[in-house]
Design a protein around this motif. Sequence first.
Motif, short mmCIF file in Angstrom:
data_model
loop_
_atom_site.label_atom_id
_atom_site.label_comp_id
_atom_site.label_asym_id
_atom_site.label_seq_id
_atom_site.Cartn_x
_atom_site.Cartn_y
_atom_site.Cartn_z
N ASP A 29 0.86 -1.19 0.00
CA ASP A 29 0.00 0.00 0.00
C ASP A 29 0.89 1.24 0.00
OD1 ASP A 29 -2.30 -1.65 0.01
OD2 ASP A 29 -2.19 -1.81 2.20
N ARG A 30 0.79 2.08 1.04
CA ARG A 30 1.60 3.30 1.09
C ARG A 30 2.79 3.18 2.03
NH1 ARG A 30 -0.21 7.85 -1.21
NH2 ARG A 30 0.77 9.14 0.37
N GLU A 31 3.00 2.02 2.63
CA GLU A 31 4.15 1.82 3.53
C GLU A 31 5.34 1.33 2.73
OE1 GLU A 31 3.71 -0.32 7.15
OE2 GLU A 31 1.64 0.32 7.39
N VAL A 32 6.46 2.04 2.86
CA VAL A 32 7.68 1.70 2.13
C VAL A 32 8.81 1.51 3.13
CG1 VAL A 32 9.32 2.46 0.37
CG2 VAL A 32 6.91 3.05 0.14
N TYR A 33 9.60 0.46 2.92
CA TYR A 33 10.75 0.17 3.76
C TYR A 33 11.98 -0.03 2.90
CZ TYR A 33 7.63 -0.87 7.67
OH TYR A 33 6.70 -0.78 8.67
N TYR A 34 13.13 0.37 3.44
CA TYR A 34 14.42 0.02 2.84
C TYR A 34 15.06 -0.97 3.79
CZ TYR A 34 19.20 -0.02 1.35
OH TYR A 34 20.43 -0.45 0.92
N CYS A 35 15.47 -2.13 3.28
CA CYS A 35 16.10 -3.16 4.09
C CYS A 35 17.49 -3.44 3.53
CB CYS A 35 15.29 -4.46 4.05
SG CYS A 35 13.62 -4.28 4.68
N ASN A 36 18.50 -3.43 4.41
CA ASN A 36 19.83 -3.74 3.91
C ASN A 36 19.96 -5.24 3.76
OD1 ASN A 36 20.79 -4.91 6.33
ND2 ASN A 36 21.33 -2.92 7.13
N SER A 37 20.79 -5.64 2.81
CA SER A 37 20.95 -7.06 2.54
C SER A 37 22.33 -7.56 2.95
CB SER A 37 20.70 -7.35 1.05
OG SER A 37 21.63 -6.62 0.26
N GLY A 38 23.11 -6.71 3.58
CA GLY A 38 24.42 -7.12 4.05
C GLY A 38 24.33 -7.75 5.43
N ARG A 39 25.44 -7.79 6.11
CA ARG A 39 25.47 -8.31 7.48
C ARG A 39 25.61 -7.14 8.44
NH1 ARG A 39 28.58 -13.78 8.31
NH2 ARG A 39 27.62 -13.29 10.30
N PRO A 40 24.50 -6.64 8.95
CA PRO A 40 24.57 -5.48 9.85
C PRO A 40 25.15 -5.88 11.20
CG PRO A 40 22.34 -6.30 9.77
CD PRO A 40 23.14 -7.09 8.75
N LEU A 41 25.67 -4.89 11.90
CA LEU A 41 26.11 -5.13 13.27
C LEU A 41 24.89 -5.48 14.11
CD1 LEU A 41 28.56 -2.12 13.68
CD2 LEU A 41 29.14 -4.50 13.20
N GLU A 42 25.12 -6.09 15.23
CA GLU A 42 24.02 -6.58 16.06
C GLU A 42 23.08 -5.46 16.51
OE1 GLU A 42 23.71 -9.04 20.18
OE2 GLU A 42 25.26 -9.62 18.74
N THR A 43 23.60 -4.26 16.68
CA THR A 43 22.76 -3.16 17.16
C THR A 43 22.10 -2.36 16.05
OG1 THR A 43 24.69 -1.71 17.23
CG2 THR A 43 24.14 -2.92 19.25
N GLU A 44 22.43 -2.65 14.78
CA GLU A 44 21.85 -1.89 13.67
C GLU A 44 20.51 -2.47 13.25
OE1 GLU A 44 24.63 -1.97 10.48
OE2 GLU A 44 25.90 -0.44 11.35
N PRO A 45 19.58 -1.61 12.82
CA PRO A 45 18.30 -2.12 12.31
C PRO A 45 18.48 -2.77 10.95
CG PRO A 45 18.41 0.26 12.05
CD PRO A 45 19.65 -0.15 12.80
N LEU A 46 17.61 -3.71 10.63
CA LEU A 46 17.64 -4.36 9.33
C LEU A 46 16.84 -3.57 8.31
CD1 LEU A 46 17.08 -8.08 10.42
CD2 LEU A 46 19.22 -7.01 9.74
#
Length: 59
Positions: A29-46
């Motif tokens: 719908d109108r909700e858009v997300y950007y998701c990283n596909s790498g290996r983030p640090l444990e404290t970083e959001p996906l």
Amino acid sequence: MPGQSAAGLITAGYDIKAAVPGGLWVQKDREVYYCNSGRPLETEPLCWRLREPSAGNFC
């Protein structure tokens, strides 16, 4: 969006709108997300949710 992955959003009905080096843009719908596909640090959001900027604030 803490604890939410691209796979979780896709199984919740979000569609992949674009795949770019290092991430995915998903939308439902109108909700858009950007998701990283790498290996983030444990404290970083996906995934990050995009929102309309408030008056006087940056995107």
